[in-house]
Design a protein around this motif. Structure first.
Motif, PDB file in Angstrom:
ATOM      1  N   UNK A  25       0.832  -1.195   0.000  1.00 19.81           N
ATOM      2  CA  UNK A  25       0.000   0.000   0.000  1.00 19.81           C
ATOM      3  C   UNK A  25       0.873   1.255   0.000  1.00 19.81           C
ATOM      4  N   UNK A  26       0.486   2.197  -0.870  1.00 19.66           N
ATOM      5  CA  UNK A  26       1.161   3.496  -0.993  1.00 19.66           C
ATOM      6  C   UNK A  26       2.569   3.394  -1.583  1.00 19.66           C
ATOM      7  N   UNK A  27       2.892   2.252  -2.187  1.00 12.98           N
ATOM      8  CA  UNK A  27       4.167   2.082  -2.881  1.00 12.98           C
ATOM      9  C   UNK A  27       3.903   1.920  -4.378  1.00 12.98           C
ATOM     10  N   UNK A  28       4.936   2.126  -5.182  1.00 13.44           N
ATOM     11  CA  UNK A  28       4.792   1.991  -6.629  1.00 13.44           C
ATOM     12  C   UNK A  28       4.518   0.542  -7.018  1.00 13.44           C
ATOM     13  N   UNK A  29       3.673   0.366  -7.999  1.00 13.48           N
ATOM     14  CA  UNK A  29       3.325  -0.957  -8.505  1.00 13.48           C
ATOM     15  C   UNK A  29       4.218  -1.260  -9.708  1.00 13.48           C
ATOM     16  N   UNK A  30       4.933  -2.376  -9.639  1.00 12.89           N
ATOM     17  CA  UNK A  30       5.908  -2.691 -10.689  1.00 12.89           C
ATOM     18  C   UNK A  30       5.299  -3.405 -11.883  1.00 12.89           C
ATOM     19  N   UNK A  31       4.064  -3.881 -11.741  1.00  6.45           N
ATOM     20  CA  UNK A  31       3.444  -4.588 -12.860  1.00  6.45           C
ATOM     21  C   UNK A  31       2.077  -5.113 -12.498  1.00  6.45           C
ATOM     22  N   UNK A  32       1.431  -5.730 -13.460  1.00  7.02           N
ATOM     23  CA  UNK A  32       0.104  -6.310 -13.248  1.00  7.02           C
ATOM     24  C   UNK A  32       0.233  -7.831 -13.229  1.00  7.02           C
ATOM     25  N   UNK A  79      -5.958  -3.364   3.362  1.00  4.67           N
ATOM     26  CA  UNK A  79      -5.549  -2.004   3.696  1.00  4.67           C
ATOM     27  C   UNK A  79      -5.066  -1.988   5.130  1.00  4.67           C
ATOM     28  N   UNK A  80      -4.134  -1.109   5.411  1.00  9.21           N
ATOM     29  CA  UNK A  80      -3.577  -1.004   6.763  1.00  9.21           C
ATOM     30  C   UNK A  80      -3.756   0.430   7.267  1.00  9.21           C
ATOM     31  N   UNK A  81      -4.231   0.551   8.479  1.00 13.43           N
ATOM     32  CA  UNK A  81      -4.338   1.842   9.146  1.00 13.43           C
ATOM     33  C   UNK A  81      -3.387   1.847  10.330  1.00 13.43           C
ATOM     34  N   UNK A  82      -2.926   3.011  10.682  1.00 12.44           N
ATOM     35  CA  UNK A  82      -1.984   3.128  11.793  1.00 12.44           C
ATOM     36  C   UNK A  82      -2.550   2.512  13.067  1.00 12.44           C
ATOM     37  N   UNK A 119      -9.251  -6.920   5.148  1.00  9.58           N
ATOM     38  CA  UNK A 119      -9.503  -7.381   3.787  1.00  9.58           C
ATOM     39  C   UNK A 119     -10.517  -6.503   3.073  1.00  9.58           C
ATOM     40  N   UNK A 120     -10.187  -6.117   1.839  1.00  5.46           N
ATOM     41  CA  UNK A 120     -11.093  -5.335   1.004  1.00  5.46           C
ATOM     42  C   UNK A 120     -11.568  -6.105  -0.213  1.00  5.46           C
ATOM     43  N   UNK A 121     -10.940  -7.214  -0.491  1.00  4.77           N
ATOM     44  CA  UNK A 121     -11.323  -7.987  -1.662  1.00  4.77           C
ATOM     45  C   UNK A 121     -10.422  -9.182  -1.830  1.00  4.77           C
ATOM     46  N   UNK A 122     -10.670  -9.937  -2.888  1.00  2.36           N
ATOM     47  CA  UNK A 122      -9.920 -11.154  -3.154  1.00  2.36           C
ATOM     48  C   UNK A 122      -9.807 -11.329  -4.666  1.00  2.36           C
ATOM     49  N   UNK A 123      -8.657 -11.797  -5.112  1.00  2.29           N
ATOM     50  CA  UNK A 123      -8.422 -11.963  -6.545  1.00  2.29           C
ATOM     51  C   UNK A 123      -7.867 -13.353  -6.807  1.00  2.29           C
ATOM     52  N   UNK A 134      -7.551 -11.258  11.200  1.00  2.00           N
ATOM     53  CA  UNK A 134      -6.927 -10.085  10.601  1.00  2.00           C
ATOM     54  C   UNK A 134      -7.685  -9.657   9.342  1.00  2.00           C
ATOM     55  N   UNK A 135      -8.014 -10.611   8.500  1.00  2.00           N
ATOM     56  CA  UNK A 135      -8.707 -10.290   7.249  1.00  2.00           C
ATOM     57  C   UNK A 135     -10.101  -9.726   7.497  1.00  2.00           C
TER      58      UNK A 135
END
Length: 238
Positions: free
Chosen positions: A36-43, A55-58, A64-68, A171-172
């Motif tokens: 999260x909040x880092x550059x994505x190197x690919x798909x 997603x992570x909050x302080x 969990x927000x979804x599943x792929x 956690x999820x």
């Protein structure tokens, strides 16, 4: 080789152009595909296995927000020219994916309208699923949400079982471990699952669907309607 639904529905000429510039990669359980909040190197287009979007909050654990799985892709937001990942992606169940670097994807999007169209539709499906997830977290019982989560993983793995500890599920789902213990115990007492030593085996899939909230079926139908695949795709989804 296992298949990915998005790649399966690309025009043949486009797929032929894309395959040589991508590569097959292994997915290891617990591996961070994106941060999260880092550059994505690919798909990544999963061929086998399951990836959780989190997603992570302080001061809080991941949620969990979804599943792929083989129905989609991780990194579809690159279509929008957005290089930073809005969510993290962690491998829940190991497998394999086909990966296309971000720079190659940007060039490919200019030359392959079918790819742009599929990713645009999938991105909308993902956004709608995230909205549903937010409402589900607020309104539905933990038992129903756990049943839904287990079904979502089951749809994306081979066989009827998978590894999942109480800690990971808690956690999820964004709850305390004791809550998952109670909910999983209820599903097990009902004869729907067997849960021991960090492994879940689904004994009664239809019963688990009955125990799940309506969001599970709504997400499946939304995927089919949103992607607008040919009717034959319905039999291959989930």
């Amino acid at each position: 080789m296992h298949a990915n639904h998005l790649l399966d529905h690309l025009p043949t000429q486009e797929l032929s152009r894309l395959l040589p510039i991508g590569s097959s990669v292994q997915l290891r359980t617990g591996q961070d595909i994106t941060l999260q909040n880092q550059r994505c190197s690919g798909i990544h287009f999963p061929l086998q296995g399951c990836i959780c979007l989190v997603t992570r909050l302080e001061c809080h654990a991941s949620l969990q927000l979804g599943m792929v799985g083989a129905e989609g892709a991780v990194g579809a937001h690159l279509l929008l020219g957005q290089a930073v990942c809005l969510v993290g992606a962690v491998v829940q169940e190991g497998g394999e994916a086909w990966r296309l670097p971000a720079t190659a994807l940007r060039r490919a999007l200019l030359e392959n309208p079918g790819l742009r169209r599929l990713l645009s539709r999938y991105l909308m499906v993902q956004m709608r699923a995230t909205v549903t997830m937010a409402a589900c977290l607020h309104f539905h019982s933990l038992r129903a949400r756990l049943a839904r989560c287990l079904l979502m993983v089951l749809d994306r793995v081979d066989g009827r079982g998978f590894q999942a500890t109480h800690e990971l599920l808690a956690q999820l789902l964004g709850v305390r471990r004791v809550g998952v213990t109670v909910a999983a115990g209820s599903l097990q007492d009902a004869g729907l699952i067997q849960y021991q030593r960090g492994r879940v085996d689904v004994l009664d899939r239809w019963g688990l669907q009955e125990a799940s909230c309506s969001c599970y079926e709504e997400d499946r139908e939304m995927y089919l309607q949103g992607m607008r695949f040919a009717p034959a795709a319905r039999s291959r989804q989930g």
